[in-house]
Design an enzyme around this catalytic site. Structure first.
Site, PDB file in Angstrom:
ATOM      1  N   LYS A 126       0.721  -0.828  -0.284  1.00  0.00           N
ATOM      2  CA  LYS A 126       0.225   0.740   0.080  1.00  0.00           C
ATOM      3  C   LYS A 126       1.138   1.055  -0.191  1.00  0.00           C
ATOM      4  O   LYS A 126       2.010   1.125   0.973  1.00  0.00           O
ATOM      5  CB  LYS A 126      -0.714  -0.266   1.185  1.00  0.00           C
ATOM      6  CG  LYS A 126      -1.842   0.713   1.465  1.00  0.00           C
ATOM      7  CD  LYS A 126      -3.117  -0.190   0.149  1.00  0.00           C
ATOM      8  CE  LYS A 126      -4.146   1.276   0.250  1.00  0.00           C
ATOM      9  NZ  LYS A 126      -5.035   0.211  -0.379  1.00  0.00           N
ATOM     10  N   ASP A 166      -7.130   4.075  -4.702  1.00  0.00           N
ATOM     11  CA  ASP A 166      -7.356   3.717  -2.839  1.00  0.00           C
ATOM     12  C   ASP A 166      -8.277   5.391  -2.970  1.00  0.00           C
ATOM     13  O   ASP A 166      -8.412   5.609  -4.137  1.00  0.00           O
ATOM     14  CB  ASP A 166      -6.550   3.451  -2.166  1.00  0.00           C
ATOM     15  CG  ASP A 166      -7.819   3.009  -0.751  1.00  0.00           C
ATOM     16  OD1 ASP A 166      -7.393   1.834  -0.928  1.00  0.00           O
ATOM     17  OD2 ASP A 166      -8.166   3.612   0.042  1.00  0.00           O
TER      18      ASP A 166
HETATM   19  P1  NDP Z   1     -13.230   7.449  -2.604  1.00  0.00           P
HETATM   20  O1  NDP Z   1     -11.991   8.375  -2.811  1.00  0.00           O
HETATM   21  O2  NDP Z   1     -13.651   6.765  -4.019  1.00  0.00           O
HETATM   22  O3  NDP Z   1     -14.486   7.372  -1.827  1.00  0.00           O
HETATM   23  C1  NDP Z   1     -14.418   7.839  -0.462  1.00  0.00           C
HETATM   24  C2  NDP Z   1     -15.262   8.217   0.084  1.00  0.00           C
HETATM   25  O4  NDP Z   1     -15.124   8.287   1.450  1.00  0.00           O
HETATM   26  C3  NDP Z   1     -16.169   9.578  -0.343  1.00  0.00           C
HETATM   27  O5  NDP Z   1     -17.394   9.825  -0.422  1.00  0.00           O
HETATM   28  C4  NDP Z   1     -15.608   9.947   1.116  1.00  0.00           C
HETATM   29  O6  NDP Z   1     -15.620  11.828   1.267  1.00  0.00           O
HETATM   30  C5  NDP Z   1     -15.096   8.994   2.314  1.00  0.00           C
HETATM   31  N1  NDP Z   1     -14.227   9.624   2.881  1.00  0.00           N
HETATM   32  C6  NDP Z   1     -12.953   9.225   3.156  1.00  0.00           C
HETATM   33  N2  NDP Z   1     -12.357   9.584   4.175  1.00  0.00           N
HETATM   34  C7  NDP Z   1     -13.259  10.069   5.154  1.00  0.00           C
HETATM   35  C8  NDP Z   1     -13.893  10.177   6.399  1.00  0.00           C
HETATM   36  N3  NDP Z   1     -12.490  10.709   6.829  1.00  0.00           N
HETATM   37  N4  NDP Z   1     -14.369  10.431   7.094  1.00  0.00           N
HETATM   38  C9  NDP Z   1     -15.641   9.852   6.494  1.00  0.00           C
HETATM   39  N5  NDP Z   1     -16.035   9.480   5.142  1.00  0.00           N
HETATM   40  C10 NDP Z   1     -14.498   9.224   4.037  1.00  0.00           C
HETATM   41  O7  NDP Z   1     -12.489   5.963  -1.994  1.00  0.00           O
HETATM   42  P2  NDP Z   1     -13.236   4.498  -2.088  1.00  0.00           P
HETATM   43  O8  NDP Z   1     -13.932   4.417  -2.758  1.00  0.00           O
HETATM   44  O9  NDP Z   1     -12.087   3.309  -3.342  1.00  0.00           O
HETATM   45  O10 NDP Z   1     -12.928   3.914  -0.949  1.00  0.00           O
HETATM   46  C11 NDP Z   1     -13.402   3.688  -0.142  1.00  0.00           C
HETATM   47  C12 NDP Z   1     -12.862   2.247   1.242  1.00  0.00           C
HETATM   48  O11 NDP Z   1     -12.771   0.986   0.200  1.00  0.00           O
HETATM   49  C13 NDP Z   1     -11.212   2.651   1.801  1.00  0.00           C
HETATM   50  O12 NDP Z   1     -11.349   2.405   2.676  1.00  0.00           O
HETATM   51  C14 NDP Z   1     -10.596   1.843   0.592  1.00  0.00           C
HETATM   52  O13 NDP Z   1      -9.556   1.521   1.671  1.00  0.00           O
HETATM   53  C15 NDP Z   1     -11.229   0.834   0.634  1.00  0.00           C
HETATM   54  N6  NDP Z   1     -11.612   0.189  -1.338  1.00  0.00           N
HETATM   55  C16 NDP Z   1     -11.048   0.267  -2.316  1.00  0.00           C
HETATM   56  C17 NDP Z   1     -10.935  -0.388  -2.778  1.00  0.00           C
HETATM   57  C18 NDP Z   1     -11.121   0.357  -4.675  1.00  0.00           C
HETATM   58  O14 NDP Z   1     -10.579  -0.583  -5.558  1.00  0.00           O
HETATM   59  N7  NDP Z   1     -10.939   1.948  -4.643  1.00  0.00           N
HETATM   60  C19 NDP Z   1     -10.295  -1.550  -2.860  1.00  0.00           C
HETATM   61  C20 NDP Z   1     -11.414  -2.658  -1.572  1.00  0.00           C
HETATM   62  C21 NDP Z   1     -11.446  -1.442  -0.755  1.00  0.00           C
HETATM   63  P3  NDP Z   1     -15.514  12.650   0.586  1.00  0.00           P
HETATM   64  O15 NDP Z   1     -16.002  12.417  -0.639  1.00  0.00           O
HETATM   65  O16 NDP Z   1     -16.229  13.684   1.006  1.00  0.00           O
HETATM   66  O17 NDP Z   1     -13.982  12.807   0.898  1.00  0.00           O
HETATM   67  O1  2IT Z   2      -8.284  -1.251  -0.900  1.00  0.00           O
HETATM   68  C1  2IT Z   2      -7.653  -2.408  -1.976  1.00  0.00           C
HETATM   69  O2  2IT Z   2      -7.345  -3.871  -1.849  1.00  0.00           O
HETATM   70  C2  2IT Z   2      -7.460  -1.752  -3.026  1.00  0.00           C
HETATM   71  N1  2IT Z   2      -7.758   0.130  -3.134  1.00  0.00           N
HETATM   72  C3  2IT Z   2      -7.375  -1.845  -3.942  1.00  0.00           C
HETATM   73  C4  2IT Z   2      -6.212  -2.435  -4.136  1.00  0.00           C
HETATM   74  C5  2IT Z   2      -5.501  -2.884  -6.066  1.00  0.00           C
HETATM   75  O3  2IT Z   2      -4.807  -2.944  -6.177  1.00  0.00           O
HETATM   76  O4  2IT Z   2      -6.338  -2.982  -7.366  1.00  0.00           O
END
Ligand code: NDP
Ligand code: 2IT
Length: 445
Positions: A126, A166
């Protein structure tokens, strides 16, 4: 707890008191492994756990860039390469002001077991920076990404370490990062995933984490004589994971009645209008508070955590770590929640996840539930390596198969170790065993 595991945890606490998220992830993970160490004394003899909890490598670097006003700014960049036991390092990049080395160590540790659970040959990593893309111009984001990649390029490559997105790193950032990578190495190669479709990306990678989450939820419900159809769901976040979880949930007949961002949540009893959310959050980069004005229904409530007070059957935390605490879990349980699955990484605190399990609520931890994103990233790597691209349907079918396998692997492992229904233990043990066996085979490295 077994004394060996307790002593490794104590050591971590002494050594890393300023890395609370990393300690929390270790505290959730290591006790589950007691059953493994009872059956495998040879692991202890080769100090397997002491080696496993230390990243193979972590780099920390400065990221200087120039803002639109001509002022020089400096951020801190990181890449934690946690484990290459079963494949090249793989995991996302997070750009958020809260990013620290400890946070990325927690995410890389989670990623290591998650990637193992997919059954695909990918190790765990990461990275990211304490940079806030919010309210920055496209030019500023581009210059930041170029500076970040100018250092990161030394540490990544298609057979070495393959970053992806992420929090705060989406299609725009991946484009800028990959463009700079390609310029520096003078090769078009699959050193990043989540790329755009026109330049080496995979179909269905954008949707993969959210869709995968719902595929796994459906399998879990089916195996407990429940159906998603007609269920009311609350989904926190409104980013990549939340949006595509909501889209697949709606396709399965689920009523998604609430979503959120970091400032508050919207409740719309008629069902969230997802096209409005996509416009607001993905296209305009605006706030979710504008939803009621745009669609003429629903209400905005300030304070993101209030979302867990809403009565629902299905709760999907898809925003960030520790967003669902014990009080929130108690409210959900009191209101009759049937299943909780983590789209985000470690969104439920330790006490919250225990409360769900004690109350008999189906609880699926993130390392299993959100593995669809990285699984399709691995499929993107395979397509890049083979100079080919697959159809959406093919990738989507593979994703469904991976999520189905993960559910059964987690459920069977829990049962085999005498803890049927404990999916936290099942995911930790199943993920760990493959990494542990690979480490044993490779000697003391
Ligand atoms: P994005 O940046 O696309 O979206 C994040 C969302 O979470 C936004 O709505 C944001 O709100 C909100 N958010 C972020 N920080 C906070 C906080 N401190 N408190 C409250 N809300 C918050 O990220 P992702 O959707 O990609 O990721 C979301 C989660 O999923 C993370 O935990 C990530 O690690 C996990 N994840 C992501 C993957 C991926 O493929 N993208 C894969 C597996 C897990 P705002 O717009 O106000 O910032
Ligand atoms: O938390 C996660 O699994 C991710 N942000 C996706 C990682 C990836 O390499 O696609």
């Amino acid at each position: 707890m077994n004394t060996y595991i307790a002593s490794v945890l104590d050591d971590l606490q002494d050594r890393y008191p300023h890395q609370p998220e990393f300690l929390q992830a270790a505290q959730e993970m290591l006790p589950s492994l007691e059953v493994v160490f009872e059956r495998h004394p040879e692991y202890r003899d080769s100090a397997l756990l002491e080696r496993f909890v230390e990243p193979e490598r972590a780099v920390l670097f400065r990221v200087p860039w120039v803002d639109d006003g001509g002022q020089v700014r400096v951020n801190r960049g990181y890449r934690v390469q946690f484990s290459s036991a079963i494949g090249p390092y793989k995991g996302g990049l997070r750009f958020h002001p809260s990013v620290t080395l400890g946070m990325l160590k927690f995410l890389a540790l989670e990623q290591t077991l998650k990637n193992s659970l997919t059954g695909l040959p990918i190790g765990g990593a990461k990275g990211g920076a304490d940079f806030n893309p919010r309210a920055k111009s496209d030019g500023e984001v581009m210059r930041f990404c170029q500076s970040f990649m100018t250092e990161l390029v030394r540490h990544i490559g298609p057979r070495l370490d393959i970053p992806a997105g992420d929090i705060g790193v989406g299609a725009r950032e991946i484009g800028f990062l990959f463009g700079q990578y390609k310029r520096l190495v003078a090769r078009h190669e699959g050193a990043m995933t989540g790329k755009g479709m026109g330049y080496g990306g995979s179909q269905a990678r954008t949707e993969a984490t959210g869709y995968g989450l719902m595929y796994l939820v459906k399998t879990m419900l089916d195996n407990h004589s429940l159906s998603p159809e007609g269920m009311r769901a609350v989904i926190s976040g409104s980013g990549n994971v939340a949006i595509y979880a909501a889209q697949k949930a709606a396709q399965m007949g689920v009523h998604v009645i609430a979503m959120s961002d970091s400032e508050g949540f919207i409740l719309d009893g008629e069902g969230i209008d997802l096209s409005c959310i996509k416009n607001l959050k993905l296209t305009e980069r605006a706030r979710i508070s504008e939803y009621p004005l745009r669609v003429g229904r629903g209400n905005f409530h300030p304070g993101a955590n209030g979302i867990w007070q809403i009565t629902c059957d299905l709760a999907l935390p898809c925003a960030t770590q520790n967003e669902l605490d014990e009080a929130a879990a108690t409210a959900l349980i009191r209101n009759g929640v049937k299943a909780v699955a983590e789209g985000a990484n470690m969104p439920a605190t330790l006490a919250a996840s225990r409360a769900f399990q004690d109350a008999g609520v189906l609880f699926m931890p993130g390392k299993a539930a959100n593995a669809g994103g990285v699984a399709v990233s691995a499929l993107e790597m395979a397509q890049n390596a083979g100079f080919t691209s697959w159809t959406f349907d093919k990738v989507d079918r593979e994703l469904q198969a991976v999520m189905d396998r993960i559910y059964h692997r987690v459920a069977h492992t829990a049962a085999r170790y005498g803890k049927a229904g404990d999916f936290i233990l099942g995911a930790n043990v199943a993920g760990f065993l493959q990494v542990a066996d690979a480490m044993m085979a490779q000697g003391v490295v």
